[in-house]
Write a protein that holds these residues in place. Structure first.
Motif, short mmCIF file in Angstrom:
data_model
loop_
_atom_site.label_atom_id
_atom_site.label_comp_id
_atom_site.label_asym_id
_atom_site.label_seq_id
_atom_site.Cartn_x
_atom_site.Cartn_y
_atom_site.Cartn_z
N GLU A 228 -0.44 -6.03 -6.77
CA GLU A 228 -0.17 -5.68 -8.17
C GLU A 228 1.32 -5.49 -8.43
O GLU A 228 1.72 -4.90 -9.42
CB GLU A 228 -0.93 -4.41 -8.56
CG GLU A 228 -2.42 -4.67 -8.72
CD GLU A 228 -3.19 -3.41 -9.07
OE1 GLU A 228 -2.56 -2.46 -9.60
OE2 GLU A 228 -4.39 -3.37 -8.77
N GLY A 229 2.07 -5.97 -7.49
CA GLY A 229 3.53 -5.89 -7.68
C GLY A 229 4.10 -4.53 -7.29
O GLY A 229 3.37 -3.60 -6.91
N ALA A 230 5.40 -4.47 -7.36
CA ALA A 230 6.10 -3.23 -6.98
C ALA A 230 7.21 -2.97 -7.98
O ALA A 230 7.78 -3.88 -8.55
CB ALA A 230 6.68 -3.35 -5.58
N ALA B 40 9.82 3.92 -4.80
CA ALA B 40 9.05 2.75 -5.22
C ALA B 40 7.66 3.16 -5.67
O ALA B 40 7.12 4.18 -5.25
CB ALA B 40 8.96 1.75 -4.07
N GLU B 41 7.09 2.36 -6.58
CA GLU B 41 5.67 2.49 -6.96
C GLU B 41 5.08 1.10 -6.79
O GLU B 41 5.66 0.12 -7.28
CB GLU B 41 5.54 2.92 -8.42
CG GLU B 41 6.07 4.31 -8.70
CD GLU B 41 6.33 4.51 -10.19
OE1 GLU B 41 6.11 3.60 -10.99
OE2 GLU B 41 6.77 5.62 -10.53
N ALA B 42 3.98 1.08 -6.13
CA ALA B 42 3.41 -0.25 -5.91
C ALA B 42 1.91 -0.15 -5.63
O ALA B 42 1.38 0.94 -5.39
CB ALA B 42 4.11 -0.93 -4.74
N LEU C 69 6.38 -3.94 6.01
CA LEU C 69 5.01 -3.72 5.58
C LEU C 69 4.22 -5.03 5.52
O LEU C 69 3.06 -5.04 5.17
CB LEU C 69 4.99 -3.04 4.21
CG LEU C 69 5.69 -1.67 4.14
CD1 LEU C 69 5.49 -1.05 2.77
CD2 LEU C 69 5.16 -0.74 5.22
N HIS C 70 4.95 -6.14 5.85
CA HIS C 70 4.27 -7.44 5.80
C HIS C 70 4.51 -8.16 7.11
O HIS C 70 5.55 -7.99 7.73
CB HIS C 70 4.82 -8.29 4.65
CG HIS C 70 4.57 -7.65 3.31
ND1 HIS C 70 3.41 -7.87 2.59
CD2 HIS C 70 5.31 -6.81 2.56
CE1 HIS C 70 3.46 -7.17 1.46
NE2 HIS C 70 4.62 -6.51 1.43
N ASP D 244 0.85 -1.18 0.00
CA ASP D 244 0.00 0.00 0.00
C ASP D 244 0.89 1.23 0.00
O ASP D 244 1.71 1.43 0.90
CB ASP D 244 -0.87 -0.03 1.26
CG ASP D 244 -1.91 1.08 1.24
OD1 ASP D 244 -1.76 2.03 0.43
OD2 ASP D 244 -2.85 1.00 2.04
N MET D 245 0.70 2.07 -1.01
CA MET D 245 1.57 3.25 -1.13
C MET D 245 1.44 4.19 0.08
O MET D 245 2.30 5.04 0.30
CB MET D 245 1.24 4.03 -2.41
CG MET D 245 1.84 3.43 -3.68
SD MET D 245 3.63 3.35 -3.71
CE MET D 245 4.04 5.04 -4.16
#
Lengths: 146, 700
Positions: B685-687, B679-681, B650-651, B636-637
C-alpha cells in the motif's frame, strides 16, 4: 627509448597486469615503463640507483601515478616530480582506487594534471584506461622542452 | 563670653550714671551752700552798714549836746551825750567784730576809734581839748564847735569809706556768685544729659537682656517639648524603673508595643509584669551583673503584650545610684527585634538546609561558622571543623593556590567565583569543591559557599576520556575508510578483472557452468563494490561539516526525478512535487536525502501499476515537516524500527536491489540537521516518509 612512452607507477602487480591488458585491448601500442614503488620511479626519472646513466632527458609522455605506494607515497612522488625542473612540466595523472576528497584536493594542489578513480568493474576500468591512453599519448601536446 | 561684656558694660554704664547724678547732687549742695553764704554776706554787709550809719547818727548826739552845753551848760544834756558816746562805742565794737576778717576795714575801724577818742577828749579838756589833734585845727585854731564839726565830718567820711568798702565787697561777691553760677549751670545741664543718656542706655541694655532671657526661656520650653517628643516617639522603647523595678517613666513607643495606657503602667506595674517567665528568669540572672557593673547591654528576651502575645526585644539598661552608691533607679532602652529574629531564623534555616557547604571565615582563615552540609560532605562532625583553619583540610597540592586566593580576598576585597580545590574528607578521600566567596572587608570576614563537584568531576573526566576515545575512534574510522576505499577496492578490481580475462580468453575451456560461475563471481564483486561505496558515502556524510543555507527542495526533487527518468526511461511514473518547498539546511546533504527517499519511492514502485510518487509539506507539532509518498510495495510496520539501520533491508535482494544504507544515510543527515525522520507504510500500500529539519530560523 626513443618513441613516446608512458611511466606507470603502481605497486600492485594485479593492477599493473590489468592496466597493461587494458592498454593492449585498447590498442595502445606505446611502450609502458613500470615502476613498482615511488623510489624506483624517482630513480628512473632522475637516472639514479638502478637507472643510473639513463638519459634523463628522455622523459615519458605521461606519468600514471598510484597513490597508495610503499616506502614513499604517491603524493610525495608527485611533489618531488614537480619540484625538479627536469620533470616539473611532465603530465601526471593520478590513477588510484581512492575516492577520498582529501587525496583529490592534495593531488591537485601538488600539481596533478588529472585525477582518475580506478573503477572496480572491468569494463569501466578498461574504458577508462583506453581513453587515458588515447588522450595523453595521442591528443595531448607536451610543454616545450628547454 | 559674649553675654559678659554687655553685662559689664551695663554695670559700667550704671556706675557712670550714678556718679554723674552724685556729681550733680554735689554741685547742687555746693550751690545752695554758696547761696546761704551769700545771704550771710548780705546780712553782714547790712549790719556793717547799719553800724556805720548808727555811728554817724549817734555822733550828732555827741556833737549837738556840746554845742548846747556851750550855750546853755545844761547838765541833762551832758548825760544824753554820754549815752550817745557809749552807743557809738558799742557800735564801733560791733563794726570791729563784723569786719574782723578784713584788715583794711579793721584799720578803718581803728582810725574811727581814734577819731571818736578825739571827739570825747575835746569834751573833757574844754577849750583846748582839741589841741594837737588835728593839724587843721592847730593851724586854724578853730572853735571847739568847729572842731567837733570837723571831727564829725571825718567820722562820717570814715564811716562812708567803711560802708563803701562793704558795698564794693558785696558787689564783688555778687559778681563772683553770678560767675560761678554761669559756670556751674551748663556743667549741671551737660552732666544731667550724660546721666540721662547713660541711664537710657542701661535701661535699653536691661530691656534687651530681659528680651533675650525671655527668648531663651521660650527656646528652653520648645527644646523641652522637642525632647519630650523625641523621647515619646523614638523608634525604640524607653523606660525608667525605681529601685523596686516599678515603672516611673515609659515612652509612647513602648506603651504602643505593649498595648497599655501610661496610667496603667506608671507607678502600678513592675517591669517583670510585662515580661515572659523565661524573660524574667533571664533578667533575674543578669541582674547581679547589672548591679555590679552598672549597665547591661543587648539582653534578648520576650516581653508580654497586654493581649498576651509576645514581643521579642533587646534591652540595654543603665543603673542609677545615689551618692552612697545605692541602686535607686534604672533607665532602659528597648528594641523590637522581631524582624531581626525572623531574619536570623530564616538564615538559620537556609544555612541548615543548604546542600552546599556554607561557611564564614575570619581574616586568619579560621572557620568561624559552618553549616551541617560540611558533615554530610566531608564526614566530620561540626565540632571537628569549626574554629579550625580551613587550610588544615585543603589538599597539600591546592594549599598554595587556596592561600593566594584567600589573601587576594582579604587584601583586595575581590569576590571569587568558581574557585576549585580539594578538601580531605574524614575517610581520607578528597572531595572536589567549587567555591564562590565574598569578603566583607569591614568585618574582616569571608563568606563562602562550596559545592561538592566530585561526582561531576568524575563524570566530566569520564566524558572527557570518552570524547578522546571517540576522537580516536573517529581517526580510526577515517583510516579505515581510507583503507576501505583504496585497499579493498584493489582486490575486487583484480577479481573482476581476471574473471573478465578468463571469460574473454578462456570461455571455451571453462564451459557453460564455468562461465556462469564466473559471472556470479563478477556480480558479487560489483555488489561488494557498491556496498563499499555506500559505506564510504555514509562515513563521509557523517564527518562533513554542515553548511546551512536556503535550499529549494522542490528544485532538487525535480532534478533527482529527472535523473531517475534518465536511468530508467522505459518506466512511466506519475510524479507530483509541490512547488516552493524551501528549507534551511545543507544543500548537498539534503540532496542526498532526497536522492535516497525519491530513489526508494522510484524503486519500490517498479512493480506497481500506475506508479505514483509525491512530495509535499505539512506541519507537525508546530514545525514544518516534508513528506515523500509512493504507492509501491510498502513494508510491514512491525519492522519499521529496522528501517534506518545500516545494512538493514526489509526486502529480498532478488525483489529489490540495494545495500540497506540509503535510509541510514538519510537519517544521519536529518539528525545532524536537528530533525527526525519516520515512516508510515503497509505492505503493498505504499510508504510515506516524513522528515523535519530542526529550527528553521532564517527562512522567510
Amino acid at each position: 627509448m626513443t618513441s613516446k612512452y608512458m611511466l606507470l607507477i603502481e605497486d600492485n602487480p594485479d593492477d599493473v597486469d590489468l592496466t597493461l591488458r587494458a592498454f593492449k585491448k585498447a590498442n595502445v601500442v606505446n611502450p609502458i615503463q613500470v615502476a613498482r614503488d615511488g623510489i624506483e620511479a624517482l630513480e628512473f626519472l632522475f637516472g639514479e640507483g638502478e637507472h643510473s646513466g639513463r638519459d634523463v632527458d628522455d622523459t615519458p609522455q605521461v606519468i600514471l601515478l598510484d597513490l597508495g605506494l610503499p616506502r614513499i607515497s604517491g603524493l610525495e612522488v608527485l611533489a618531488r616530480i614537480r619540484s625538479d625542473s627536469r620533470t616539473a612540466r611532465l603530465p601526471v595523472v593520478i590513477l588510484t582506487s581512492s575516492m577520498e576528497e582529501r587525496d583529490r584536493m592534495q593531488g591537485y594542489l601538488l600539481g596533478a594534471n588529472s585525477y582518475v578513480c580506478k573503477p572496480v568493474e572491468t569494463e569501466a576500468f578498461t574504458e577508462a584506461v583506453r581513453e587515458l591512453g588515447l588522450y595523453w599519448m595521442l591528443l595531448n601536446e607536451l610543454a616545450p622542452t628547454g | 563670653m559674649r553675654t559678659k561684656n554687655p553685662r559689664r558694660l551695663t554695670v559700667i554704664g550704671l556706675v557712670l550714671a550714678l556718679s554723674t547724678l552724685a556729681s550733680i547732687t554735689a554741685l547742687m549742695i555746693r550751690g545752695s551752700a554758696w547761696g546761704s553764704q551769700t545771704e550771710a554776706w548780705i546780712g553782714r554787709t547790712d549790719d556793717i552798714m547799719g553800724a556805720a550809719d548808727a555811728v554817724v547818727a549817734q555822733l550828732q548826739g555827741v556833737i549837738s549836746p556840746r554845742r548846747a552845753y556851750e550855750s546853755e551848760s545844761d547838765g541833762s544834756l551832758l548825760a544824753a551825750r554820754a549815752d550817745s558816746m557809749s552807743e557809738i562805742q558799742s557800735e564801733v565794737d560791733r563794726l570791729a567784730r563784723l569786719t574782723a576778717d578784713n584788715p583794711r576795714q579793721q584799720q578803718r575801724v581803728d582810725e574811727l576809734r581814734l577819731l571818736l577818742d578825739r571827739v570825747i577828749d575835746s569834751r573833757h579838756e574844754g577849750g583846748d581839748s582839741g589841741e594837737g589833734r588835728s593839724p587843721r585845727s592847730e593851724v586854724d585854731d578853730p572853735s571847739p564847735a568847729e572842731r567837733d564839726e570837723a571831727l564829725a565830718s571825718e567820722v562820717r567820711a570814715l564811716a562812708g569809706e567803711i560802708r563803701g568798702e562793704e558795698e564794693r565787697l558785696l558787689d564783688q561777691r555778687n559778681r563772683e556768685g553770678a560767675r560761678s553760677v554761669s559756670f556751674v549751670q551748663p556743667l549741671v545741664v551737660s552732666m544731667g544729659l550724660v546721666g540721662a543718656v547713660l541711664l537710657t542706655a542701661v535701661f535699653g541694655a536691661l530691656l534687651f537682656e530681659i528680651g533675650q532671657r525671655l527668648a531663651a526661656e521660650d527656646a528652653a520650653r520648645r527644646h523641652a517639648a522637642e525632647f519630650e517628643d523625641l523621647y515619646n516617639c523614638a523608634p525604640c522603647g524607653y523606660h525608667s524603673l525605681d529601685a523596686e523595678g516599678r515603672f516611673v517613666h515609659i515612652n509612647d513607643t513602648e506603651l504602643g508595643w505593649l498595648g497599655y495606657a501610661r496610667e496603667d503602667v506608671v507607678g502600678r506595674l513592675k517591669f517583670t509584669d510585662v515580661v515572659t517567665a523565661e524573660g524574667a528568669a533571664k533578667f533575674a540572672r543578669s541582674f547581679p551583673t547589672f548591679l555590679e557593673q552598672g549597665f547591661v547591654h543587648d539582653l534578648d528576651f520576650d516581653m508580654l503584650r497586654r493581649d498576651g502575645s509576645r514581643l521579642a526585644v533587646s534591652v540595654s539598661a543603665t543603673a542609677i545610684r545615689d551618692a552612697g552608691g545605692r541602686h535607686i533607679a534604672s533607665r532602659s532602652t528597648v528594641f523590637d527585634v522581631t524582624r531581626r529574629k525572623r531574619l536570623e531564623e530564616e538564615l538559620d534555616h537556609i544555612f541548615t538546609l543548604s546542600q552546599d557547604l556554607l561557611c564564614i571565615a575570619d581574616a586568619s582563615g579560621v572557620l568561624v561558622r559552618i553549616n551541617p552540609a560540611w558533615e554530610h560532605v566531608l564526614g566530620y562532625s561540626l565540632v571537628d571543623i569549626v574554629n579550625r583553619p580551613f587550610l588544615d583540610f585543603v589538599h597539600p597540592e591546592d594549599q598554595t593556590s587556596t592561600q593566594a586566593v584567600f589573601a587576594e580576598q582579604i587584601q583586595g576585597g575581590n569576590r571569587i567565583t568558581s574557585f576549585e580545590n580539594r578538601y580531605r574528607a574524614k575517610d581520607g578521600d578528597y572531595r572536589v569543591l567549587l567555591w564562590n566567596s565574598t569578603p566583607v572587608a569591614a568585618e574582616g570576614r569571608v563568606y563562602a559557599s562550596a559545592r561538592d563537584i566530585t561526582e561531576r568531576k568524575r563524570s566530566e573526566d569520564a566524558l572527557h576520556s570518552a570524547k578522546l576515545e571517540a576522537e580516536a575512534a573517529n581517526h580510526e574510522l577515517e583510516a579505515f575508510s581510507y583503507s576501505v576505499s583504496h585497499d579493498l577496492r584493489a582486490p575486487l578490481r583484480a577479481i573482476d578483472g581476471f574473471s573478465t580475462a578468463l571469460l574473454e580468453d578462456h570461455s571455451e575451456a571453462l564451459g557453460g557452468d564455468g562461465v556462469r560461475h564466473l559471472e556470479r563471481v563478477r556480480s558479487a564483486t560489483r555488489r561488494m563494490s557498491d556496498l563499499i561505496d555506500d559505506l564510504l558515502e555514509l562515513s563521509r556524510l557523517s564527518r562533513r561539516q554542515l553548511v546551512s543555507s536556503r535550499v529549494d527542495l522542490s528544485a532538487i526533487a525535480e532534478d533527482v526525478v529527472g535523473q531517475l527518468r534518465l536511468q530508467e526511461s522505459e518506466r512511466s511514473v506519475e510524479v507530483r512535487i509541490q512547488t516552493g518547498l524551501v528549507a534551511m539546511g545543507d544543500h548537498r546533504l539534503l540532496r542526498v536525502v532526497l536522492e535516497n527517499l525519491l530513489g526508494n519511492a522510484w524503486k519500490y514502485t517498479r512493480k506497481t501499476e500506475g506508479a505514483e510518487v509525491e512530495m509535499g509539506r505539512g506541519v507537525i507539532d508546530g514545525v514544518p515537516a516534508w513528506w515523500v509518498r509512493d504507492n509501491g510495495a510498502g513494508f510491514d510496520m512491525a519492522y519499521a524500527d529496522r528501517l534506518f539501520g545500516a545494512f538493514q533491508r526489509l526486502h529480498r535482494a532478488d525483489e529489490f536491489e540495494g545495500t540497506g544504507i540509503g535510509l541510514a544515510t538519510a537519517q544521519r543527515i536529518i539528525r545532524r540537521h536537528g530533525g527526525r525522520i519516520w515512516a508510515e507504510a503497509a505492505v503493498d500500500e505504499g510508504a510515506t516518509f516524513h522528515f523535519t529539519l530542526g529550527p528553521q530560523e532564517g527562512l522567510s
